[in-house]
Motif scaffolding. Structure first.
Motif, short mmCIF file in Angstrom:
data_model
loop_
_atom_site.label_atom_id
_atom_site.label_comp_id
_atom_site.label_asym_id
_atom_site.label_seq_id
_atom_site.Cartn_x
_atom_site.Cartn_y
_atom_site.Cartn_z
N GLY A 6 34.27 13.86 46.19
CA GLY A 6 35.66 13.58 45.88
C GLY A 6 36.50 14.83 45.77
O GLY A 6 37.63 14.89 46.28
N ALA A 7 35.94 15.85 45.11
CA ALA A 7 36.67 17.12 44.95
C ALA A 7 36.88 17.79 46.30
O ALA A 7 37.97 18.30 46.61
CB ALA A 7 35.90 18.04 44.00
N ILE A 8 35.84 17.79 47.14
CA ILE A 8 35.94 18.42 48.46
C ILE A 8 36.91 17.65 49.34
O ILE A 8 37.72 18.24 50.08
CB ILE A 8 34.54 18.51 49.11
N HIS A 9 36.86 16.34 49.28
CA HIS A 9 37.76 15.50 50.08
C HIS A 9 39.22 15.80 49.74
O HIS A 9 40.06 15.97 50.63
CB HIS A 9 37.44 14.03 49.81
N SER A 10 39.51 15.91 48.45
CA SER A 10 40.87 16.23 48.03
C SER A 10 41.28 17.63 48.48
O SER A 10 42.42 17.85 48.90
CB SER A 10 40.99 16.11 46.51
N ALA A 11 40.35 18.58 48.39
CA ALA A 11 40.65 19.95 48.79
C ALA A 11 40.96 20.04 50.28
O ALA A 11 41.92 20.69 50.70
CB ALA A 11 39.47 20.86 48.44
N VAL A 12 40.15 19.36 51.10
CA VAL A 12 40.37 19.41 52.55
C VAL A 12 41.71 18.79 52.92
O VAL A 12 42.48 19.35 53.71
CB VAL A 12 39.22 18.69 53.29
N GLN A 13 42.01 17.64 52.35
CA GLN A 13 43.29 16.99 52.65
C GLN A 13 44.48 17.85 52.23
O GLN A 13 45.54 17.81 52.86
CB GLN A 13 43.36 15.63 51.95
N SER A 14 44.31 18.65 51.17
CA SER A 14 45.42 19.45 50.65
C SER A 14 45.81 20.59 51.58
O SER A 14 46.90 21.14 51.45
CB SER A 14 45.06 20.01 49.27
N PHE A 15 44.93 20.96 52.51
CA PHE A 15 45.28 22.01 53.45
C PHE A 15 46.42 21.57 54.37
O PHE A 15 47.22 22.38 54.81
CB PHE A 15 44.06 22.40 54.29
N SER A 16 46.46 20.28 54.69
CA SER A 16 47.52 19.77 55.56
C SER A 16 47.73 18.29 55.26
O SER A 16 47.27 17.42 56.01
CB SER A 16 47.15 19.97 57.03
N PRO A 17 48.42 17.97 54.14
CA PRO A 17 48.58 16.57 53.75
C PRO A 17 49.26 15.71 54.80
O PRO A 17 48.96 14.53 54.94
CB PRO A 17 49.45 16.68 52.48
N GLU A 18 50.18 16.30 55.58
CA GLU A 18 50.92 15.52 56.57
C GLU A 18 50.03 15.01 57.69
O GLU A 18 50.30 13.96 58.28
CB GLU A 18 52.07 16.35 57.16
N THR A 19 48.97 15.75 58.00
CA THR A 19 48.10 15.36 59.12
C THR A 19 46.73 14.85 58.66
O THR A 19 46.25 13.84 59.14
CB THR A 19 47.89 16.54 60.08
N PHE A 20 46.10 15.54 57.71
CA PHE A 20 44.75 15.16 57.30
C PHE A 20 44.75 13.86 56.50
O PHE A 20 43.69 13.24 56.35
CB PHE A 20 44.11 16.27 56.48
N ARG A 21 45.90 13.46 55.95
CA ARG A 21 45.99 12.18 55.27
C ARG A 21 46.62 11.11 56.15
O ARG A 21 46.95 10.03 55.69
CB ARG A 21 46.79 12.33 53.97
N SER A 22 46.76 11.43 57.42
CA SER A 22 47.36 10.51 58.37
C SER A 22 46.29 9.86 59.23
O SER A 22 45.25 10.46 59.51
CB SER A 22 48.36 11.26 59.26
N VAL A 23 46.55 8.63 59.65
CA VAL A 23 45.63 7.94 60.55
C VAL A 23 45.50 8.69 61.87
O VAL A 23 44.44 8.70 62.50
CB VAL A 23 46.11 6.49 60.80
N ASP A 24 46.58 9.36 62.28
CA ASP A 24 46.58 10.08 63.56
C ASP A 24 45.81 11.39 63.48
O ASP A 24 45.39 11.92 64.52
CB ASP A 24 48.01 10.35 64.01
N GLY A 25 45.62 11.94 62.28
CA GLY A 25 44.88 13.18 62.14
C GLY A 25 45.64 14.39 62.65
O GLY A 25 46.84 14.33 62.94
N GLY A 26 44.93 15.50 62.77
CA GLY A 26 45.53 16.74 63.24
C GLY A 26 44.50 17.85 63.33
O GLY A 26 43.38 17.72 62.82
N THR A 27 44.85 18.94 63.97
CA THR A 27 43.92 20.04 64.19
C THR A 27 43.76 20.90 62.95
O THR A 27 44.66 20.98 62.10
CB THR A 27 44.39 20.91 65.36
N ILE A 28 42.61 21.55 62.84
CA ILE A 28 42.38 22.49 61.73
C ILE A 28 42.87 23.89 62.08
O ILE A 28 42.88 24.77 61.23
CB ILE A 28 40.89 22.56 61.34
N PHE A 29 43.28 24.08 63.34
CA PHE A 29 43.74 25.40 63.79
C PHE A 29 45.27 25.48 63.66
O PHE A 29 46.00 24.83 64.41
CB PHE A 29 43.31 25.66 65.24
N ASP A 30 45.73 26.26 62.71
CA ASP A 30 47.16 26.41 62.45
C ASP A 30 47.73 27.48 63.37
O ASP A 30 47.49 28.67 63.19
CB ASP A 30 47.38 26.80 60.98
#
Length: 398
Positions: free
Chosen positions: A169-193
């Motif tokens: 749970g802690a890791i899941h929240s941390a990962v999503q916090s890097f890019s809430p607009e994409t990582f919490r979206s159904v469409d997703g997004g890249t990890i390369f900024d």
């Protein structure tokens, strides 16, 4: 002109899950799966298994492609993944049982008394093959839980399972916090900024990939240990039937050590049977290693396509294939002597390098979207989010 039986017709569109579709679509391949398990325990049944397997494969493919467990609700989309993985395993395992000429033999039982029903259930659920004659070469990690009694074993697994659920749970929240607009979206997004310079871009993506690896470890470990509690307490299974799933994968000092011993071995048999053995006949040991990892990549792509049918296969096949290439390079350079701190650095660098590609594929498909165990635990979630966003802001300010 002969018509194709309605029960075996392939679907033209997905339908929602109902009691009727479960009975008519999911249950038939499961029944065939158990029927094949019964037959492979009996001598002189291969002709029947040969006739049954094509029917099983068609029914499993039909189930995997015709049901929509997702139904537009993000919290249910991973059930599509579970369905496709289950049907993949049914097809692969029944194929192996079909080509097997001799019956499977259970070498170790919790009691000296033979029980055919329990043997069938164990064979169908035991992916690693612990206690069976076909699991030769399987590494079993040393036990870390007390085995003095079922209760002590179950309590230890319960505590560990809850702990790993918390970690996930802690890791899941941390990962999503890097890019809430994409990582919490159904469409997703890249990890390369792309707004970051290359060295910071890949530092950030490598941190995300590493967190995802520990998240995967934690959620699998938690699910396994909580299942152990139920099976040991409710079904009175012996602790010996539930050996550890992992063996501290972060301590690996070679790729061979990581993939053949320390990471979970749930699908080891399937990957060797479908890819390792066929390609080893053509290209020797090198072909066997590459073949097993290529099938692993295809397997993960099957799981990913349940979430995002448009996901590109190379994003799974390439990184898993390169794991096999890394093992070949490792053996060519150092033989079986890879180890020590240099072996650890080599292993972690190779895993992170190709893990970036793998995790990027997951993120683009929206795999980390959805709720976690900490979504309602705001006192803990908010500090994690603030810490990650502060670090991400620091990277962008550099």
């Amino acid at each position: 002109m002969l018509s194709f039986p309605d029960g075996l017709r392939l679907p033209t569109a997905r339908v929602p899950v109902t009691t009727e579709t479960i009975a008519s679509v999911v249950l038939p391949p499961v029944v065939c799966y158990f029927a094949t398990a019964v037959l492979v325990l009996l001598p002189r049944t291969q002709p029947v298994r040969i006739i049954l397997w094509p029917i099983t494969a068609i029914l499993a493919f039909r189930a995997a492609t015709s049901l929509d467990v997702y139904t537009g609700q993000p919290k249910f989309k991973f059930f599509n993944t579970e369905l496709q993985i289950s049907m993949f395993c049914i097809v692969a395992r029944t194929l192996e049982w079909t080509v097997q000429t001799k019956p499977c033999i259970r070498m170790a039982r919790p009691s000296s008394k033979r029980n055919s029903v329990l043997d069938i259930l164990d064979l169908t659920c035991n992916l690693r093959g612990c206690g069976w004659d076909w699991s030769q070469g399987l590494y079993i990690p040393p036990e870390t839980h007390p085995t003095s009694s079922r209760l002590a074993f179950a309590i230890s697994n319960l505590v560990s399972g809850l702990k790993h659920s918390f970690f996930y749970g802690a890791i899941h929240s941390a990962v999503q916090s890097f890019s809430p607009e994409t990582f919490r979206s159904v469409d997703g997004g890249t990890i390369f900024d792309q707004s970051l310079p290359p060295h910071l871009r890949y530092l950030r993506s490598s941190i995300i990939a590493t967190l995802c690896a520990f998240g995967t470890y934690s959620v699998l470990q938690a699910g396994y240990e909580l299942t152990v509690v139920l099976c040991v307490l409710l079904f009175r299974q012996h602790p010996d039937q539930w050996p550890p799933l992992f063996d501290s994968p972060w301590r690996s000092t070679s790729l061979r050590d990581f993939w053949s011993r320390r990471w979970h071995q749930w699908f080891r048999r399937l990957f060797i049977f479908l890819g390792g053995r066929p390609l080893s006949l053509l290209f020797g040991r090198v072909g066997g290693v590459i073949g097993a990892f290529l099938v692993s990549g295809i397997f993960h792509q099957v799981a990913l396509s349940a979430i995002d049918p448009s996901s590109e296969m190379w994003r799974m096949v390439l990184p898993f294939g390169m794991m096999g290439a890394g093992m070949i390079i490792e053996r060519a350079v150092a033989g079986n002597k890879t180890g020590g701190w240099m072996g650890w650095i080599w292993t972690m660098c190779w895993l992170v390098l190709w893990g970036n590609v793998m995790v990027d594929g997951w993120m683009r498909a929206g795999m980390f979207e959805g709720s976690s165990i900490l979504d309602s635990a705001t006192p803990l979630r908010q500090p994690i989010e603030r810490l990650v966003r502060a670090f991400d802001g620091y990277l962008h300010a550099c």
